[in-house]
Design an enzyme around this catalytic site. Structure first.
Site, PDB file in Angstrom:
ATOM      1  N   GLU A  84     -11.251  -5.992 -20.966  1.00 54.32           N
ATOM      2  CA  GLU A  84     -11.907  -6.664 -19.853  1.00 54.32           C
ATOM      3  C   GLU A  84     -12.665  -7.889 -20.370  1.00 54.32           C
ATOM      4  OE1 GLU A  84     -13.324  -8.312 -16.852  1.00 54.32           O
ATOM      5  OE2 GLU A  84     -12.120  -6.533 -16.398  1.00 54.32           O
ATOM      6  N   ILE A  93      -7.922  -1.201 -10.102  1.00 52.66           N
ATOM      7  CA  ILE A  93      -6.506  -0.867 -10.292  1.00 52.66           C
ATOM      8  C   ILE A  93      -6.243  -0.468 -11.736  1.00 52.66           C
ATOM      9  CG2 ILE A  93      -4.137  -1.728 -10.184  1.00 52.66           C
ATOM     10  CD1 ILE A  93      -4.991  -3.582  -7.926  1.00 52.66           C
ATOM     11  N   ASP A  95      -4.574  -9.087   3.373  1.00 51.53           N
ATOM     12  CA  ASP A  95      -4.829  -9.698   2.067  1.00 51.53           C
ATOM     13  C   ASP A  95      -4.634 -11.202   2.040  1.00 51.53           C
ATOM     14  OD1 ASP A  95      -5.225  -7.120   1.288  1.00 51.53           O
ATOM     15  OD2 ASP A  95      -3.678  -7.075  -0.266  1.00 51.53           O
ATOM     16  N   HIS A 109     -23.400  23.905   4.461  1.00 50.01           N
ATOM     17  CA  HIS A 109     -23.697  24.379   3.112  1.00 50.01           C
ATOM     18  C   HIS A 109     -22.689  25.462   2.730  1.00 50.01           C
ATOM     19  CE1 HIS A 109     -26.063  25.624  -0.373  1.00 50.01           C
ATOM     20  NE2 HIS A 109     -25.871  26.886   0.019  1.00 50.01           N
ATOM     21  N   CYS A 152       0.820  -1.208   0.000  1.00 51.46           N
ATOM     22  CA  CYS A 152       0.000   0.000   0.000  1.00 51.46           C
ATOM     23  C   CYS A 152       0.857   1.263   0.000  1.00 51.46           C
ATOM     24  CB  CYS A 152      -0.934   0.004   1.215  1.00 51.46           C
ATOM     25  SG  CYS A 152      -2.010   1.451   1.289  1.00 51.46           S
TER      26      CYS A 152
END
Length: 465
Positions: free
Chosen positions: A206, A187, A312, A444, A43
């Site tokens: 893809e 990614i 992971d 706002h 990362c």
């Protein structure tokens, strides 16, 4: 061989591992962390942080290029811009370096002993680490596996030369004239969009029927339109087959079964990531698997007593913030605290243009849990702040139960919506109702008003649509 003993050994200093070690050190645990590379893992070094730096540089360059071409609606004009990729990469590297140093400093501050080298299990309590000065033996009461993941390599497009992974893409010293991206996930699209803005002619290939298949079609539609506006060619239902004989093109089998050559100075392969389970002696310990991943329970315990796994290497979602949360939890469990793992509100962010955020359940997922829903959607085209930022594309959507108005999920697509992820996650984590969101005064003019308006819409009394 040198030998040391400790209460907790963490293998891997990525986001999950270093957070686990820092928290353990804070709690007074005798902690050792082993990392073969620089602290921060994928990362920090070759993933989240450097990619966002490149995306920001690409955004800035694209803006000034639009101004130079007279396409800027703000009326700003300037001479023809240029980009020095060497300087851009050096700037990115300086950011990574600062963060590397910061992580190392935090580990030291927490009293964690860091060992640089590659760890390998001898058994469930002992690890040997090959360092520059020899083999270090570490015996630990508890071990946390946080080895992360690596890019998936295609056998017919092995990494090397013109074929690069995301790591290689983030180190390029020049913008390729043509770039073929294999894989239309987050990614590939993040990096593909960045290089398109930097001037590359980008083609995305893809295999599935559409890009970003993990997000619903409504969220993806603004991204697809923006890709077309940037001149990015998207081939869905298409399969990469390899490089042409001359190596200057990617051979693709299109949806109709025909072969086509895609000019490509570089081919970026982003077809997913796999757990890093090789090279550290997994065969020496007996851990149950869930497919290629290490199987864990709600407390990140593996099938072996005293061995935990986080991040992971344990499966989807492969997100740094998931690993961090798991690491913190495991450290506290080892210290004797009562903790468990609840993944209900892990935000997923796609840093495309526009950005996508998803927290909790999508409408389709929510329909599988309850019979009746209330869904409110507010377009950024009706949000004043979005207009002033030229970010009218996109919307905020809130999904809630119809009976008690409990918020089940929140999604958004739009410019800069990644910064709304914390508010979305907090609402789901705290069990907010539609009335809670609608009754909270939102500043706002901000894009966050879209969140409030979506809740009002679900309640049946939107104010600005």
């Amino acid at each position: 061989m040198k030998e040391i003993s400790c209460k907790l050994l963490v293998i891997g200093a990525g986001p999950g591992g270093y957070v686990c070690a820092i928290r353990a050190g804070q709690l007074g645990l005798d902690t050792v962390i082993v990392e073969a590379g620089k602290p921060g893992g994928t990362c920090l070094n070759v993933g989240c942080i450097p990619s966002k730096a490149l995306i920001h540089a690409a955004d800035e360059f694209f803006k000034v290029r639009e101004m130079a071409q007279g396409h800027d609606p703000l009326g700003i004009s300037l001479a023809a811009p240029a980009i020095d990729m060497g300087k851009t990469i050096a700037w990115k590297d300086r950011i990574v370096g600062r963060l590397n140093t910061g992580v190392a400093g935090l580990l030291k501050k927490a009293g964690v002993k860091s060992i640089e080298g590659r760890a390998r299990f001898r058994d469930g309590k002992t690890v040997e680490v090959e360092t520059e000065t020899g083999t270090q033996i570490v015996r630990a009461e508890t071990i946390v596996i946080a080895t992360g993941s690596v890019p998936v390599e295609l056998p017919f497009l092995p990494f090397g030369g013109k074929v690069i992974s995301s790591t290689g893409a983030l180190a390029l010293k020049a913008v390729p004239a043509t770039l073929a991206v294999v894989g239309g996930g987050y990614i590939g699209l993040e990096l593909g969009t960045a290089f398109a803005k930097l001037g590359a002619k980008v083609t995305v290939v893809e295999a599935l029927p559409r890009i970003l298949p993990l997000y619903d079609a409504d969220l993806v539609r603004p991204v697809s339109k923006r890709l077309a506006d940037l001149g990015v060619r998207v081939l869905t239902g298409a399969k990469a087959k390899g490089l042409s004989q001359g190596g200057d093109a990617l051979i693709v089998e299109t949806a109709d079964g025909k072969a086509q050559d895609i000019p490509a100075e570089r081919v970026l392969v982003t077809v997913g990531r796999r757990p890093a389970t090789e090279g550290w002696g997994l065969e020496e310990i007996d851990l149950d698997r869930a497919g290629p991943f290490i199987r864990i329970d709600e407390r990140c315990r593996t099938s072996m007593r005293g061995v935990y796994a986080i991040g992971d290497v344990t499966g989807e979602p492969m997100l740094a913030h998931r690993a961090m949360a798991q690491g913190e939890m495991v450290a506290e469990i080892v210290a004797g605290m009562k903790r468990s793992w609840d993944k209900r509100s892990i935000p997923a962010v796609c840093f495309t243009d526009p950005e996508i955020v998803s927290v909790g359940l999508s409408p389709d997922e929510a329909r599988q849990t309850t019979a009746e829903l209330k869904i409110g959607q507010f377009p950024f085209s009706a949000n004043g702040r979005a207009m002033t930022l030229q970010g009218e594309a996109g919307f905020v959507r809130v999904v809630a139960r119809a009976d008690n108005h409990l918020v089940l999920g929140i999604q958004a697509v739009g410019s800069g919506v990644s910064e709304l992820s914390a508010a979305f996650s907090l609402a789901v984590e705290m069990g907010a109702r539609l009335e809670d969101v609608a009754g909270t005064i939102h500043a706002h003019p901000t894009q966050s008003e879209g969140f409030q308006e979506a809740a009002l819409k679900a309640l049946g009394h939107a104010l600005h649509t």
